[in-house]
Design a protein around this motif. Structure first.
Motif, PDB file in Angstrom:
ATOM      1  N   CYS A  11      35.788  46.268  35.741  1.00  0.00           N
ATOM      2  CA  CYS A  11      36.770  46.783  36.696  1.00  0.00           C
ATOM      3  C   CYS A  11      37.682  47.844  36.069  1.00  0.00           C
ATOM      4  CB  CYS A  11      37.596  45.642  37.275  1.00  0.00           C
ATOM      5  SG  CYS A  11      36.681  44.639  38.469  1.00  0.00           S
ATOM      6  N   PRO A  51      33.802  51.364  34.720  1.00  0.00           N
ATOM      7  CA  PRO A  51      34.048  50.618  35.955  1.00  0.00           C
ATOM      8  C   PRO A  51      32.879  50.745  36.919  1.00  0.00           C
ATOM      9  CG  PRO A  51      36.029  51.762  35.283  1.00  0.00           C
ATOM     10  CD  PRO A  51      34.940  52.233  34.358  1.00  0.00           C
ATOM     11  N   THR A  95      37.303  49.051  42.157  1.00  0.00           N
ATOM     12  CA  THR A  95      37.422  48.248  40.934  1.00  0.00           C
ATOM     13  C   THR A  95      38.876  48.140  40.495  1.00  0.00           C
ATOM     14  OG1 THR A  95      36.907  50.219  39.601  1.00  0.00           O
ATOM     15  CG2 THR A  95      35.088  48.725  40.117  1.00  0.00           C
TER      16      THR A  95
END
Length: 244
Positions: A11, A51, A95
């Motif tokens: 993320c 990400p 994310t």
């Protein structure tokens, strides 16, 4: 020493020390997890710690209060799709949103499955219109999973299920077309695809983003820095330019 080995979605990644990095990963059974990657800023690791990438992660920590040591193996790379500005903006926003608002260590299996599906759809969909709907739905699901879901099943005024056209910006409850009356201008538009299988056009998709965006900003960023919202604004601006 607790050890977690799990599939995960990268993320966010930030620098830590001279060569390392701290990555926040979303996992199906352990929720959001953070860990220190030794050499995370190296040439070899940068393409892995992007990400939206799917990885196999191993986290080791000596105590619950200690930042875990993290090793990752790449499972699915999204790197080629970063060459497309719209896809890159979608990856960055969704994310970052997840890493910012989801609580650590709490599993959200439905949210994980939805995020994994959304990221794949951004890559394979023939048009952004296919994944834009899924993005709105993911934002709505995230609100619901974290306790701020909208009630779109029936009119808050009459209780009826037909002709739902608006949402109260205060309560998040649906309002029917005729019940809105003179207050319609103060309500948020409810596009049909939010309550049915109807295929949305671009105008309705943007209405959907306006609806979820109102509650995302209100519930998650009213009392904290709203910097992540800039990523959302960039994604929506690129969508608007594409369909203009």
């Amino acid at each position: 020493m607790p050890v977690i080995r799990t599939p995960a979605i990268v993320c966010t990644v930030r620098k830590h020390g001279e060569h390392g990095a701290v990555a926040r990963l979303f996992t199906p059974e352990h929720g959001l997890q953070a860990g220190y990657v030794q050499g995370g800023r190296s040439t070899a690791m940068r393409p892995v710690l992007m990400p939206a990438n799917l990885v196999t992660a191993e986290l080791r920590s000596r105590s619950p209060d200690q930042l875990a040591s993290l090793t990752v193996e790449l499972s699915t790379s999204r790197a080629p799709y970063y060459a497309e500005p719209l896809a890159a903006a979608a990856f960055e926003w969704v994310t970052l949103l997840t890493a910012t608002v989801a609580p650590d260590d709490q599993p959200f299996p439905r949210l994980y499955a939805a995020l994994a599906a959304l990221l794949e759809l951004v890559c394979v969909a023939p048009s952004a219109r296919w994944w834009a709907r899924a993005m709105v739905q993911y934002e709505a699901l995230l609100l619901a999973e974290l306790g701020f879901g909208m009630d779109l099943e029936r009119c808050a005024v009459t209780g009826e299920r037909e002709d739902l056209a608006y949402v109260s910006p205060r309560t998040g409850r649906a309002v029917s077309l005729h019940a809105a009356g003179v207050y319609a201008e103060k309500l948020l538009l409810l596009p049909p695809f939010m309550t049915s299988d109807a295929e949305p056009d671009w105008g309705q998709l943007l209405q959907g983003f306006a609806l979820t965006g109102h509650f995302i900003e209100r519930q998650f960023f009213a009392e904290r820095r709203a910097d992540p919202l800039a990523a959302r604004g960039m994604m929506i601006d690129r969508l608007k330019r594409m369909v203009a």
